[in-house]
Write an enzyme that holds these catalytic residues in place. Structure first.
Site, short mmCIF file in Angstrom:
data_model
loop_
_atom_site.label_atom_id
_atom_site.label_comp_id
_atom_site.label_asym_id
_atom_site.label_seq_id
_atom_site.Cartn_x
_atom_site.Cartn_y
_atom_site.Cartn_z
N ASP A 27 49.22 47.30 13.24
CA ASP A 27 49.01 46.45 14.70
C ASP A 27 50.62 45.95 14.94
OD1 ASP A 27 47.62 44.08 16.50
OD2 ASP A 27 48.87 43.15 14.98
N ASP A 29 51.63 42.70 17.28
CA ASP A 29 52.02 41.43 17.17
C ASP A 29 51.48 40.63 16.18
OD1 ASP A 29 53.43 39.42 19.21
OD2 ASP A 29 51.73 38.20 18.36
N ASN A 61 46.64 46.04 21.14
CA ASN A 61 45.77 45.60 21.96
C ASN A 61 46.39 45.04 23.32
OD1 ASN A 61 43.33 46.59 21.12
ND2 ASN A 61 42.39 44.31 20.55
N ASN A 62 47.70 45.00 23.25
CA ASN A 62 48.47 44.11 24.42
C ASN A 62 48.59 45.42 25.62
OD1 ASN A 62 50.10 43.12 26.13
ND2 ASN A 62 51.28 42.07 24.50
N HIS A 186 45.76 34.53 22.03
CA HIS A 186 47.00 34.80 21.20
C HIS A 186 47.86 33.79 20.94
CE1 HIS A 186 45.63 38.76 22.11
NE2 HIS A 186 45.43 38.80 23.15
#
Ligand code: PLP
Ligand code: CA
Length: 304
Positions: A27, A29, A61-62, A186
């Site tokens: 992942d 961030d 997922n960004n 977030h």
């Protein structure tokens, strides 16, 4: 491994685990960086794994940037050996889904950032142009007749008009309803948060009375994208490293991968233990197999 199951691992256990796996999914961030700041030691971890001949990919997922931008971001933050082919974002995977899975014929209405739109364009998926005066009302705009999908993602320029138009398009049962991801929020610095794509998807789900198909983590589709681009990926040889139980750990478990939680991001070890002790067995899919404080804990394993 005898030490599998929501516990912190260190030293020789980390070394054994890294030796046993040949495919690492990170992942971004909360694991690799916080916004524009790399996690200390992360660049060295990534380059050491690559140098050892391990496969390394990034699953984020960004959806706000095209993959090209991520290559630049990695480079800027000191990750000098990360290539385009290693980056799997929810925007890129949404483009692949629309192009290759549903083979969308017609246009896509995007409620999302410019970066999402450009990723679709890169893949040759046509999007409706956002040409309306932002002060217009839904009565002032013409609705495109050939919209076959609505795609929702993080949108920092969201307007009521976009929400209204997306709701109108979704009246057509033949128009697909997709979301890049379902992340609720977030973390930002200074205790602030940013509402995530999931909060916009929820608005549109209520307005349309429909449920979106989610492309990003925890859906399996991102792993299918990885498997189709890297030959012979064996889930048993993979380690998914993430900071959020509800997205990353669930994604790993949905795809049959071993999972590792790092404590540099959203989720705490206590939350993982709560899921582990929960009587609801579906919660057990959110429990990591391994926990480390930070991926910098990998570094001693690369020393002779
Ligand atoms: N989407 C947006 C808009 C974000 O700002 C972030 C994190 O900063 C994410 C998604 C989550 O990204 P990742 O999956 O890499 O943690
Ligand atoms: Ca994360």
């Amino acid at each position: 491994f005898g030490f599998k199951g929501c516990q912190k691992i260190r030293g020789p256990q980390i070394r054994n685990l890294l030796e046993a796996k040949d495919f690492f999914l990170f992942d971004c961030d909360g694991v690799i960086w916080h916004g524009e700041k790399a996690i200390t030691g992360a660049a060295k971890v990534v380059s050491s794994l690559i140098r050892q001949g391990k496969n390394v990919v990034f699953v984020t997922n960004n959806c706000t940037r095209p993959r090209e931008n991520y290559v630049h971001k990695f480079y800027r933050l000191g990750f000098t050996d990360v290539m385009l082919e290693q980056i799997f974002s929810s925007s890129y995977c949404s483009a692949l889904y629309l192009r290759d899975v549903v083979k969308v014929r017609g246009q896509v209405f995007v409620m999302g950032c410019e970066g999402l739109r450009s990723e679709l364009q890169e893949a040759g998926v046509p999007c409706v142009e956002e040409a309306d005066d932002p002060d217009a009302t839904i009565y002032d705009c013409a609705l495109a007749p050939d919209v076959k999908a609505v795609l929702v993602g993080h949108d920092d320029k969201l307007t009521f008009l976009k929400l209204a138009k997306a709701s109108c398009y979704l009246r057509d049962p033949d128009c697909l309803f997709l979301a890049t991801d379902n992340d609720p929020w977030h973390p930002l610095s200074g205790g602030r948060i940013l509402p995530g794509s999931g909060s916009l998807t929820a608005a549109l789900e209520v307005a349309s009375g429909r449920k979106a198909t989610v492309i990003g983590k925890p859906s399996r589709f991102m792993f299918e994208c990885i498997s189709s681009q890297f030959r012979g990926v064996d889930p048993a040889q993979c380690l998914m490293v993430g900071d959020r139980l509800e997205t990353d750990m669930l994604f790993g478990s949905n795809c049959g991968l071993d999972t590792m939680l790092t404590l540099t991001g959203v989720s705490q070890i206590e939350e993982a233990q709560e899921y582990q002790n929960s009587e609801l067995t579906t919660n057990h899919s959110l429990v990591p197999d391994y926990v480390v404080d930070t991926i910098a804990d990998f570094l001693p394993a690369f020393e002779e």
